[in-house]
Design a protein around this motif. Structure first.
Motif, PDB file in Angstrom:
ATOM      1  N   PRO B 218       0.826  -1.086  -0.068  1.00 22.39           N
ATOM      2  CA  PRO B 218      -0.424   0.071  -0.293  1.00 22.39           C
ATOM      3  C   PRO B 218       0.942   1.333   0.130  1.00 22.39           C
ATOM      4  O   PRO B 218       2.247   0.830   0.461  1.00 22.39           O
ATOM      5  CB  PRO B 218      -0.813   0.237   1.509  1.00 22.39           C
ATOM      6  CG  PRO B 218      -0.697  -1.321   1.853  1.00 22.39           C
ATOM      7  CD  PRO B 218      -0.019  -2.133   1.318  1.00 22.39           C
ATOM      8  N   VAL B 219       0.148   2.814  -0.650  1.00 26.64           N
ATOM      9  CA  VAL B 219       0.798   3.599  -0.489  1.00 26.64           C
ATOM     10  C   VAL B 219       0.224   4.893  -0.225  1.00 26.64           C
ATOM     11  O   VAL B 219      -0.406   4.323   0.163  1.00 26.64           O
ATOM     12  CB  VAL B 219       1.362   4.021  -1.645  1.00 26.64           C
ATOM     13  CG1 VAL B 219       2.331   3.219  -2.945  1.00 26.64           C
ATOM     14  CG2 VAL B 219       0.243   4.091  -2.816  1.00 26.64           C
ATOM     15  N   SER B 220       1.077   5.614  -0.132  1.00 27.57           N
ATOM     16  CA  SER B 220       0.313   6.600   1.000  1.00 27.57           C
ATOM     17  C   SER B 220       0.433   8.707   0.187  1.00 27.57           C
ATOM     18  O   SER B 220       1.442   8.589   0.424  1.00 27.57           O
ATOM     19  CB  SER B 220       0.507   7.060   2.014  1.00 27.57           C
ATOM     20  OG  SER B 220      -0.165   6.214   3.195  1.00 27.57           O
ATOM     21  N   VAL B 221      -0.112   8.357  -0.952  1.00 30.25           N
ATOM     22  CA  VAL B 221      -0.291   9.537  -1.814  1.00 30.25           C
ATOM     23  C   VAL B 221      -1.503  10.677  -1.758  1.00 30.25           C
ATOM     24  O   VAL B 221      -2.561  10.240  -2.174  1.00 30.25           O
ATOM     25  CB  VAL B 221       0.201   9.337  -3.480  1.00 30.25           C
ATOM     26  CG1 VAL B 221       0.171  10.559  -4.299  1.00 30.25           C
ATOM     27  CG2 VAL B 221       0.953   8.503  -3.262  1.00 30.25           C
ATOM     28  N   TYR B 222      -1.127  11.495  -0.991  1.00 28.20           N
ATOM     29  CA  TYR B 222      -2.068  12.586  -0.587  1.00 28.20           C
ATOM     30  C   TYR B 222      -2.256  13.706  -1.367  1.00 28.20           C
ATOM     31  O   TYR B 222      -1.289  14.412  -1.110  1.00 28.20           O
ATOM     32  CB  TYR B 222      -2.446  12.809   0.775  1.00 28.20           C
ATOM     33  CG  TYR B 222      -3.069  10.914   1.929  1.00 28.20           C
ATOM     34  CD1 TYR B 222      -4.190  10.768   1.597  1.00 28.20           C
ATOM     35  CD2 TYR B 222      -2.283  10.774   1.876  1.00 28.20           C
ATOM     36  CE1 TYR B 222      -4.440   9.681   1.901  1.00 28.20           C
ATOM     37  CE2 TYR B 222      -2.325   9.087   3.459  1.00 28.20           C
ATOM     38  CZ  TYR B 222      -3.270   9.175   2.164  1.00 28.20           C
ATOM     39  OH  TYR B 222      -3.929   7.706   2.981  1.00 28.20           O
ATOM     40  N   SER B 223      -2.984  14.527  -1.555  1.00 25.78           N
ATOM     41  CA  SER B 223      -3.115  15.672  -1.337  1.00 25.78           C
ATOM     42  C   SER B 223      -3.235  17.057  -0.732  1.00 25.78           C
ATOM     43  O   SER B 223      -4.010  16.412  -0.179  1.00 25.78           O
ATOM     44  CB  SER B 223      -3.729  16.380  -2.487  1.00 25.78           C
ATOM     45  OG  SER B 223      -5.558  16.302  -2.754  1.00 25.78           O
ATOM     46  N   TYR B 224      -2.710  18.194  -1.128  1.00 27.09           N
ATOM     47  CA  TYR B 224      -3.132  18.841   0.361  1.00 27.09           C
ATOM     48  C   TYR B 224      -3.270  19.902  -0.016  1.00 27.09           C
ATOM     49  O   TYR B 224      -3.018  20.720  -1.681  1.00 27.09           O
ATOM     50  CB  TYR B 224      -2.337  19.001   0.950  1.00 27.09           C
ATOM     51  CG  TYR B 224      -1.619  18.017   2.267  1.00 27.09           C
ATOM     52  CD1 TYR B 224      -2.251  17.308   3.320  1.00 27.09           C
ATOM     53  CD2 TYR B 224      -0.707  16.699   1.117  1.00 27.09           C
ATOM     54  CE1 TYR B 224      -1.798  15.919   4.111  1.00 27.09           C
ATOM     55  CE2 TYR B 224      -0.315  15.927   1.898  1.00 27.09           C
ATOM     56  CZ  TYR B 224      -1.063  15.275   3.755  1.00 27.09           C
ATOM     57  OH  TYR B 224      -0.591  14.094   4.003  1.00 27.09           O
ATOM     58  N   GLY B 225      -4.635  20.828   0.310  1.00 29.48           N
ATOM     59  CA  GLY B 225      -4.262  22.358  -0.267  1.00 29.48           C
ATOM     60  C   GLY B 225      -5.304  22.847  -0.866  1.00 29.48           C
ATOM     61  O   GLY B 225      -5.522  24.015  -1.111  1.00 29.48           O
ATOM     62  N   ASN B 226      -6.410  21.910  -1.093  1.00 28.73           N
ATOM     63  CA  ASN B 226      -7.667  22.505  -2.119  1.00 28.73           C
ATOM     64  C   ASN B 226      -8.474  22.143  -1.104  1.00 28.73           C
ATOM     65  O   ASN B 226      -9.950  22.810  -1.399  1.00 28.73           O
ATOM     66  CB  ASN B 226      -7.426  20.919  -2.847  1.00 28.73           C
ATOM     67  CG  ASN B 226      -6.531  20.961  -3.959  1.00 28.73           C
ATOM     68  OD1 ASN B 226      -5.781  22.423  -4.309  1.00 28.73           O
ATOM     69  ND2 ASN B 226      -5.193  20.011  -4.492  1.00 28.73           N
ATOM     70  N   ASN B 227      -8.625  22.399   0.117  1.00 27.21           N
ATOM     71  CA  ASN B 227      -9.981  22.742   0.880  1.00 27.21           C
ATOM     72  C   ASN B 227     -11.137  24.183   0.139  1.00 27.21           C
ATOM     73  O   ASN B 227     -12.181  23.375   0.387  1.00 27.21           O
ATOM     74  CB  ASN B 227      -9.401  23.143   2.399  1.00 27.21           C
ATOM     75  CG  ASN B 227      -9.557  22.284   2.623  1.00 27.21           C
ATOM     76  OD1 ASN B 227      -9.032  20.399   2.224  1.00 27.21           O
ATOM     77  ND2 ASN B 227      -9.815  21.501   4.605  1.00 27.21           N
ATOM     78  N   THR B 228     -11.026  24.927  -0.567  1.00 24.98           N
ATOM     79  CA  THR B 228     -11.859  26.138  -0.507  1.00 24.98           C
ATOM     80  C   THR B 228     -12.096  25.930  -1.459  1.00 24.98           C
ATOM     81  O   THR B 228     -13.187  25.758  -1.778  1.00 24.98           O
ATOM     82  CB  THR B 228     -10.860  27.402  -0.910  1.00 24.98           C
ATOM     83  OG1 THR B 228     -10.186  27.495   0.564  1.00 24.98           O
ATOM     84  CG2 THR B 228     -11.892  28.507  -1.100  1.00 24.98           C
ATOM     85  N   VAL B 229     -11.696  25.182  -2.850  1.00 26.20           N
ATOM     86  CA  VAL B 229     -12.023  24.808  -3.734  1.00 26.20           C
ATOM     87  C   VAL B 229     -13.034  23.818  -4.105  1.00 26.20           C
ATOM     88  O   VAL B 229     -14.177  23.515  -4.071  1.00 26.20           O
ATOM     89  CB  VAL B 229     -10.983  24.414  -5.177  1.00 26.20           C
ATOM     90  CG1 VAL B 229     -11.761  24.496  -6.388  1.00 26.20           C
ATOM     91  CG2 VAL B 229     -10.313  26.221  -5.358  1.00 26.20           C
ATOM     92  N   MET B 230     -12.845  22.770  -3.261  1.00 25.24           N
ATOM     93  CA  MET B 230     -13.378  21.590  -2.583  1.00 25.24           C
ATOM     94  C   MET B 230     -14.501  22.027  -1.982  1.00 25.24           C
ATOM     95  O   MET B 230     -15.909  20.937  -2.490  1.00 25.24           O
ATOM     96  CB  MET B 230     -12.335  20.574  -2.586  1.00 25.24           C
ATOM     97  CG  MET B 230     -11.183  20.017  -2.818  1.00 25.24           C
ATOM     98  SD  MET B 230     -12.280  18.945  -4.344  1.00 25.24           S
ATOM     99  CE  MET B 230     -11.833  17.716  -4.049  1.00 25.24           C
TER     100      MET B 230
END
Lengths: 113, 425
Positions: B218-230
């Motif tokens: 298993p890998v851990s590839v996550y995005s950050y910093g899109n809270n406003t748009v999302m």
């Protein structure tokens, strides 16, 4: 022409279970198979059947046949814990009729191949 | 004299709405991102290994991910329309779940072999393919297997793609039979039943591969910093759904009165809210969307691809078992578990487990708030571990975990309820 009898057995078990849990002590079951359909009629002697319960049963069984549901969820039938299984029974049948008269609950289900 | 008649085909409202929302995603994608970067990101998404957890927003960018979601969503609707499927709680749920997992895991490439496998199974059984609609969409739970083999990087690309596709077709072929059989094990209390079936298949494949020296990690590839748009996107979806539910059919007052009836259902499979209450489902789906988004933001977590999939899954099951009364107890238990466990409270894995814990909502609906909290609490712990058991190859990992919780809790609850009743008598 292919009617899966295992599903008819599961439906029968569900109906028996439903009637028993509602206080039925005597049951009569008729199953007739033709080339393209199976008709199942269950009659159960019930001293009392509240109108509200009758309405819920009618609503559940009048669910339209949903073949895509049938494949994935039919094995849930037969446990009769909640009304969701009776809805599932409705979804497995093409025509349904429910009647309560003279202390007898009659359920007729028709299922095409 | 020739008479020509035109058969007018009307698109059912649930399909039309789903198409409109996905077209909306396409538009948003091109507003927030450049076409060149979207195309580049989309190609990266389609050709990447997608073993859990691979957030497509981190892999290809938000614009490309929204395009992936829109394409998968639109193709799924078209598939249903072409094969004559009618809208039902199950079909609407499948469309939302499939679109949601296009934020991480599912793409156009890895869905195709699995779908072909399900189609072949329907041919083998001599039954219409339309009987297998749900399976053909939800088999996507195993889509990481196709991508993992296809882009392994050991053999030449054509060989790997052929192997990945072949394995995908084989898995698609066996999936409907396996998944149909699994529902009995949890008696319909795990709403993500297909995830349970997928988990078992993935576990067997993964452990077999491990035994042969082919290990998947298993890998851990996550995005950050899109809270406003999302957040804007999620609340816009919630508002669209609530408005659709309020203003269709019998009017606002009647629709709100109908909505109260949802709470009389435990939510156990099969609870088809669409059959029971028609377009009122959209009030429920919209409220669940707003609830899940708000919970994520309130705890200070990231709105990334994984939480978006969790929110979409919450929305989807808003017409197939979940409602605003049976979900909160589960989420409270899950939040408590995430707070007490060894991982950071707002770590992406914890947040995913919290949102997806709602698979067990029928337990709260049937047996009450306390059992709901217990189920949610246990779910997070199990979900944090079973992903490794499957080598990260099962997208609906939480459905796998929830199946175990339901299987263990049900007999305990039944005995406890009997004892309580006997005591009262």
């Amino acid at each position: 022409m292919k009617i899966k009898f295992e599903k008819i057995m599961a439906i029968t078990s569900e109906l028996l279970s439903y009637c028993h849990s509602n206080g039925a002590k005597e049951f009569h079951l008729d199953i007739s198979e033709s080339d393209d359909a199976i008709v199942l009629t269950m009659r159960a002697c019930l001293e009392h059947m509240p109108d509200k319960e009758m309405e819920r049963l009618h609503t559940a069984l009048s669910a339209p046949r949903q073949r895509e549901i049938e494949q994935d969820y039919w094995e849930l039938i037969g446990e009769s814990e909640t009304h969701s299984e009776m809805t599932l029974v409705g979804m497995l049948c093409d025509e349904t009729a429910v009647q309560y008269r003279d202390n007898e609950l009659s359920i007729t289900l028709k299922r095409y191949a | 004299m020739n008479h020509s008649s035109h058969k007018r085909m009307t698109l059912p409202f649930p399909f039309a709405l789903m198409l409109a929302i996905n077209v909306g995603f396409l538009i948003i994608a091109f507003v927030i991102d450049r076409p060149a970067s979207i195309i580049e990101g989309f190609v990266t998404i389609v050709t990447s290994r997608v073993v859990l957890v691979t957030d497509f927003i981190a892999v290809g960018g938000l614009g490309a991910t929204l395009v992936n979601v829109a394409i998968i969503g639109i193709l799924s609707v078209i598939m249903f329309i072409k094969s004559g499927a009618k809208p039902s709680g199950a079909t609407i749920m499948a469309l939302w779940v499939t679109a949601g997992f296009a934020f991480f895991g599912k793409n156009v490439y890895n869905m195709i072999p699995l779908t072909i496998g399900v189609w072949l199974f329907s041919r083998f059984k001599k039954e219409p393919y339309s009987n297998y609609h749900l399976a053909s969409l939800l088999v996507g739970t195993l889509s990481p297997i196709v991508s993992e083999i296809s882009f392994l990087g050991i053999f030449s690309p054509p060989i790997e793609i052929a192997l990945g596709s072949l394995l995908g077709i084989c898995i698609g072929f066996i999936f409907p039979a396996v998944s149909a059989h699994m529902v009995r094990m949890h008696s319909g209390y795990d709403l993500y039943s297909m995830g349970f079936a997928g988990g078992l298949i993935a576990m067997i494949l993964s452990t077999t591969a491990n035994s042969m020296g082919l290990r998947t990690y298993p890998v851990s590839v996550y995005s950050y910093g899109n809270n406003t748009v999302m957040a804007i996107i999620m609340y816009a979806v919630a508002a669209t759904l609530i408005i659709s539910g309020l203003f269709t059919g019998g009017g606002v007052k009647a629709n709100l009165a109908t909505y109260r009836k949802f709470f009389s259902h435990s939510g156990r499979l099969i609870t088809d809210f669409y059959f029971l209450y028609k377009n009122t489902i959209y009030i429920n789906m919209g409220l669940l969307c707003a609830f899940a988004t708000t919970v994520t933001l309130l705890i200070g977590a990231e709105l990334n691809g994984i939480s978006a999939a969790g929110i979409f899954t919450m929305v989807g099951f808003g017409c197939f078992g979940k409602h605003i009364k049976n979900v909160p107890p589960i989420i409270i238990g899950a939040l408590l578990s995430a707070y007490l466990n060894i991982w950071p409270f707002t770590s992406p894995a914890n947040v995913a487990s919290i949102l997806f814990a709602a698979a067990l909502a029928p337990l709260a609906g049937q047996f009450g708030i306390i059992w709901g909290i217990v189920a949610g609490f246990l779910h997070v712990s199990v979900a944090m571990h079973v992903g490794a058991l499957c080598g990260g190859l099962n997208l609906y990992n939480n459905g796998f975990a929830a199946g175990f919780i339901a299987m263990i809790l049900l007999p305990i609850i039944t005995i406890s309820e009997r004892m309580r009743k006997n005591h009262e008598d």
